[in-house]
Design a protein around this motif. Sequence first.
Motif, PDB file in Angstrom:
ATOM      1  N   MET A 111       0.839  -1.213   0.000  1.00 27.71           N
ATOM      2  CA  MET A 111       0.000   0.000   0.000  1.00 27.71           C
ATOM      3  C   MET A 111       0.866   1.253   0.000  1.00 27.71           C
ATOM      4  O   MET A 111       0.570   2.231  -0.703  1.00 27.71           O
ATOM      5  CB  MET A 111      -0.940  -0.022   1.211  1.00 27.71           C
ATOM      6  N   ARG A 112       1.951   1.256   0.776  1.00 25.91           N
ATOM      7  CA  ARG A 112       2.857   2.403   0.824  1.00 25.91           C
ATOM      8  C   ARG A 112       3.502   2.619  -0.547  1.00 25.91           C
ATOM      9  O   ARG A 112       3.602   3.748  -1.037  1.00 25.91           O
ATOM     10  CB  ARG A 112       3.930   2.186   1.893  1.00 25.91           C
ATOM     11  N   ASP A 163       2.268   1.747  -3.440  1.00 28.82           N
ATOM     12  CA  ASP A 163       1.237   2.274  -4.341  1.00 28.82           C
ATOM     13  C   ASP A 163       1.009   3.763  -4.120  1.00 28.82           C
ATOM     14  O   ASP A 163       0.873   4.526  -5.080  1.00 28.82           O
ATOM     15  CB  ASP A 163      -0.083   1.519  -4.150  1.00 28.82           C
ATOM     16  N   ARG A 164       0.962   4.192  -2.861  1.00 30.89           N
ATOM     17  CA  ARG A 164       0.781   5.623  -2.567  1.00 30.89           C
ATOM     18  C   ARG A 164       1.960   6.439  -3.080  1.00 30.89           C
ATOM     19  O   ARG A 164       1.783   7.510  -3.667  1.00 30.89           O
ATOM     20  CB  ARG A 164       0.595   5.841  -1.066  1.00 30.89           C
ATOM     21  N   GLU A 165       3.192   5.936  -2.877  1.00 31.60           N
ATOM     22  CA  GLU A 165       4.380   6.652  -3.357  1.00 31.60           C
ATOM     23  C   GLU A 165       4.397   6.717  -4.884  1.00 31.60           C
ATOM     24  O   GLU A 165       4.773   7.734  -5.467  1.00 31.60           O
ATOM     25  CB  GLU A 165       5.643   5.978  -2.830  1.00 31.60           C
ATOM     26  N   LYS A 166       3.947   5.645  -5.524  1.00 29.13           N
ATOM     27  CA  LYS A 166       3.892   5.626  -6.985  1.00 29.13           C
ATOM     28  C   LYS A 166       2.892   6.667  -7.487  1.00 29.13           C
ATOM     29  O   LYS A 166       3.195   7.438  -8.412  1.00 29.13           O
ATOM     30  CB  LYS A 166       3.487   4.229  -7.464  1.00 29.13           C
ATOM     31  N   ARG A 167       1.715   6.715  -6.889  1.00 30.38           N
ATOM     32  CA  ARG A 167       0.711   7.705  -7.290  1.00 30.38           C
ATOM     33  C   ARG A 167       1.217   9.124  -7.046  1.00 30.38           C
ATOM     34  O   ARG A 167       1.009  10.021  -7.863  1.00 30.38           O
ATOM     35  CB  ARG A 167      -0.599   7.474  -6.538  1.00 30.38           C
ATOM     36  N   ALA A 168       1.907   9.327  -5.918  1.00 36.87           N
ATOM     37  CA  ALA A 168       2.455  10.654  -5.619  1.00 36.87           C
ATOM     38  C   ALA A 168       3.515  11.048  -6.649  1.00 36.87           C
ATOM     39  O   ALA A 168       3.558  12.196  -7.112  1.00 36.87           O
ATOM     40  CB  ALA A 168       3.036  10.691  -4.214  1.00 36.87           C
TER      41      ALA A 168
END
Length: 168
Positions: free
Chosen positions: A54-55, A57-62
Amino acid sequence: MALEKTLTSRDDINNQLRGVLDEATGKWGIRVNRVELKAIDPPMSIQETMEKQMRADREKRAAILTAEGVKQSQILTAEGQKQAAILKAEGERQATILEAEGQAQAIDTVFTAIHAGKPDTLLLAYQYLQMLPQIADGQANKVWIIPSELTQALGRLGELTKGDGTAT
């Protein structure tokens, strides 16, 4: 059912459990109205792996959003610079046109004034003599060309001033 879906679908699981339990207990005359699943606790290693995923994925989206923001910023900056260059060129063009029109009007005014005054050769010779020091002052002037009419005009100018020292 996948673990991730299991963790986010408590209502679906509760409904499915109630249906299964209702079928099993229906033979005994018992009806199950409600089932509440309190917690699903996967092993710690799975929880850590899921948190890392999940972390990530969030970093990728950011990172994607940041890159899109930088791209959009560069596009807008380039468009602004393009528009500024166009406006500057149009302004310089307009200024050049206006300056040329002003010079043309000044030349026309001088031309009209000269022809309205009907200058003679004496006046032209006098004007040439006044400009001669400025012509001679130039750094690039190595050769002077003196019109042949100048000598004739100077001769006439000398004849007119012999009597009392003034031209008539």
